[in-house]
Design a protein around this motif. Sequence first.
Motif, short mmCIF file in Angstrom:
data_model
loop_
_atom_site.label_atom_id
_atom_site.label_comp_id
_atom_site.label_asym_id
_atom_site.label_seq_id
_atom_site.Cartn_x
_atom_site.Cartn_y
_atom_site.Cartn_z
N GLY A 1 0.78 -1.23 0.00
CA GLY A 1 0.00 0.00 0.00
C GLY A 1 0.81 1.28 0.00
N VAL A 2 2.07 1.20 -0.41
CA VAL A 2 2.90 2.40 -0.45
C VAL A 2 2.39 3.32 -1.57
CG1 VAL A 2 5.23 3.28 -0.90
CG2 VAL A 2 4.90 1.18 0.43
N PRO A 3 2.12 4.59 -1.30
CA PRO A 3 1.65 5.50 -2.34
C PRO A 3 2.69 5.64 -3.45
CG PRO A 3 1.36 6.47 -0.15
CD PRO A 3 2.20 5.25 0.02
N GLN A 4 2.21 5.92 -4.67
CA GLN A 4 3.12 6.06 -5.80
C GLN A 4 4.19 7.11 -5.54
OE1 GLN A 4 3.46 4.27 -8.51
NE2 GLN A 4 5.12 5.54 -9.30
N ALA A 5 3.83 8.19 -4.84
CA ALA A 5 4.79 9.25 -4.57
C ALA A 5 5.95 8.79 -3.70
CB ALA A 5 4.09 10.44 -3.90
N GLU A 6 5.74 7.69 -2.97
CA GLU A 6 6.78 7.17 -2.09
C GLU A 6 7.37 5.87 -2.63
OE1 GLU A 6 5.10 6.81 1.80
OE2 GLU A 6 4.17 8.79 1.70
N ASN A 7 6.94 5.46 -3.81
CA ASN A 7 7.46 4.23 -4.38
C ASN A 7 8.76 4.49 -5.12
OD1 ASN A 7 7.59 1.51 -5.37
ND2 ASN A 7 5.36 1.42 -5.22
N LEU A 8 9.25 3.49 -5.85
CA LEU A 8 10.56 3.59 -6.45
C LEU A 8 10.60 4.62 -7.57
CD1 LEU A 8 11.64 -0.13 -6.69
CD2 LEU A 8 12.03 1.49 -4.85
N ARG A 9 11.77 5.21 -7.73
CA ARG A 9 12.00 6.14 -8.82
C ARG A 9 11.87 5.39 -10.15
NH1 ARG A 9 17.23 9.75 -9.62
NH2 ARG A 9 16.25 11.76 -9.99
N PRO A 10 11.27 6.00 -11.18
CA PRO A 10 11.17 5.33 -12.48
C PRO A 10 12.55 4.94 -13.01
CG PRO A 10 9.72 7.22 -12.41
CD PRO A 10 10.56 7.28 -11.16
N LEU A 11 12.60 3.83 -13.76
CA LEU A 11 13.84 3.26 -14.25
C LEU A 11 13.98 3.49 -15.75
CD1 LEU A 11 16.35 1.43 -13.87
CD2 LEU A 11 14.84 -0.54 -14.25
N ASN A 12 15.11 4.00 -16.15
CA ASN A 12 15.46 4.21 -17.56
C ASN A 12 16.62 3.29 -17.88
OD1 ASN A 12 15.74 5.34 -20.14
ND2 ASN A 12 17.07 6.99 -19.40
N LEU A 13 16.33 2.17 -18.54
CA LEU A 13 17.34 1.15 -18.85
C LEU A 13 17.75 1.29 -20.32
CD1 LEU A 13 19.00 -1.37 -18.24
CD2 LEU A 13 16.94 -2.75 -18.64
N ILE A 14 19.02 1.55 -20.55
CA ILE A 14 19.56 1.73 -21.90
C ILE A 14 20.43 0.53 -22.23
CG2 ILE A 14 20.99 3.19 -23.39
CD1 ILE A 14 20.27 5.54 -21.52
N VAL A 15 20.05 -0.21 -23.28
CA VAL A 15 20.74 -1.44 -23.67
C VAL A 15 21.46 -1.20 -24.99
CG1 VAL A 15 20.50 -3.90 -24.15
CG2 VAL A 15 18.91 -2.78 -22.55
N ILE A 16 22.77 -1.42 -25.01
CA ILE A 16 23.56 -1.28 -26.23
C ILE A 16 23.93 -2.67 -26.72
CG2 ILE A 16 25.64 -0.29 -27.26
CD1 ILE A 16 25.62 1.79 -25.02
N THR A 17 23.48 -3.04 -27.92
CA THR A 17 23.64 -4.41 -28.39
C THR A 17 23.60 -4.48 -29.91
OG1 THR A 17 22.68 -6.64 -28.27
CG2 THR A 17 21.15 -4.79 -28.22
N ALA A 18 24.16 -5.56 -30.44
CA ALA A 18 24.01 -5.85 -31.87
C ALA A 18 22.71 -6.62 -32.11
CB ALA A 18 25.20 -6.66 -32.38
N GLY A 19 22.06 -7.06 -31.05
CA GLY A 19 20.80 -7.79 -31.17
C GLY A 19 20.95 -9.26 -31.50
N VAL A 20 22.18 -9.76 -31.52
CA VAL A 20 22.42 -11.17 -31.84
C VAL A 20 22.48 -11.93 -30.52
CG1 VAL A 20 23.94 -12.81 -33.00
CG2 VAL A 20 23.74 -10.47 -33.86
N THR A 21 21.37 -12.56 -30.14
CA THR A 21 21.27 -13.15 -28.81
C THR A 21 21.20 -14.66 -28.87
OG1 THR A 21 18.85 -13.09 -28.75
CG2 THR A 21 20.01 -11.11 -28.06
N ASP A 22 21.57 -15.30 -27.76
CA ASP A 22 21.54 -16.75 -27.63
C ASP A 22 20.42 -17.23 -26.71
OD1 ASP A 22 24.09 -17.78 -29.09
OD2 ASP A 22 24.76 -16.04 -27.96
N ASP A 23 19.56 -16.31 -26.31
CA ASP A 23 18.35 -16.69 -25.59
C ASP A 23 17.21 -15.84 -26.13
OD1 ASP A 23 18.90 -14.22 -24.51
OD2 ASP A 23 19.21 -14.93 -22.46
N ASN A 24 16.01 -16.10 -25.66
CA ASN A 24 14.86 -15.33 -26.10
C ASN A 24 14.89 -13.97 -25.42
OD1 ASN A 24 12.27 -14.22 -26.47
ND2 ASN A 24 11.31 -16.22 -26.55
N PRO A 25 15.09 -12.88 -26.14
CA PRO A 25 15.27 -11.58 -25.50
C PRO A 25 13.97 -10.95 -25.01
CG PRO A 25 15.33 -11.32 -27.88
CD PRO A 25 15.22 -12.80 -27.61
#
Length: 295
Positions: free
Chosen positions: A183-207
């Motif tokens: 029940g934690v209010p949004q104003a007191e919840n976690l800071r939004p996350l900005n995840l930046i992924v640098i890749t060639a996109g050639v993966t060995d698992d389901n991305p």
Amino acid sequence: MPLPRPHPGSPPPQPPYPLDSSPGPYIPSTDEHQRSWRPSNHAKLERKHIDSSSGPYTFLSYFDTVFLIDDSAAMAEHWDAVGKLLDQICTICAEHDRNGIDIYFVNHRPRGYYLYATIGQKRQRGGYFNIGKTTDDASSDNRDNVAGIFRAVKPHGHCRLDHRLGAILGPYMKEYTRRVKDGVPQAENLRPLNLIVITAGVTDDNPYDTLIETARSLDSCHAPPYQVGVQFFRVGDNDDGRRAMEFADNGMAQTLNLRDMVDTVTWTSDPGDLAPDAVLKVVLGAVERSIDKPV
């Protein structure tokens, strides 16, 4: 060089990997570092909250910025260019995040990781944390050098991209959903996350697995549309990588009726030559466009 975008009338691309479209519980990864995520300070982040007079990157100050860098063998030919890109954008991001930025690699682990693993504490050494953190303590040594970190890493091996996405998004979502349940209010919840992924996109698992489960979990929590944004910066011209990233950007949310939290920038020349508007797209593409969406 303009950033290529799909034609507005074109159908969503089909995934080059099998999708598990049946809903299921979110199972966070537990094999990596669980950082101390900062609390938010906005019940609802809107454009009117943001003072853009201090520059176009002001949005970054409202997010925790994390980098995930693909250091698999497929990245070897792009490695020097990626170093130039990091030098260009990490400085910008660190300047707008008082807590500093975090950097993870797909394969590389910091020195001491495997020693910590033997005593059951490898989660504390999964990446490099709080880089560029501002502090009032002049004697603080918590200022890792991005260029120095990058020079110590050599691309090799396979790309288990989804595994590493889980290591970052899993702990974040575990803590976020716990607070919502309590029940934690949004104003007191976690800071939004900005995840930046640098890749060639050639993966060995389901991305897509972790992205899908994260979106489902956010939707079930009725989280704001900007709570998590994942920005893929794809280097090179590998066709499989292109199809994978295109689906993550344009097809995944439509196909599975999920929130659109993924954006992709494709760059086939030298990332170190990015123009200012392209840099802005890299660091804010996945979160800036969600600010005006209804909560």
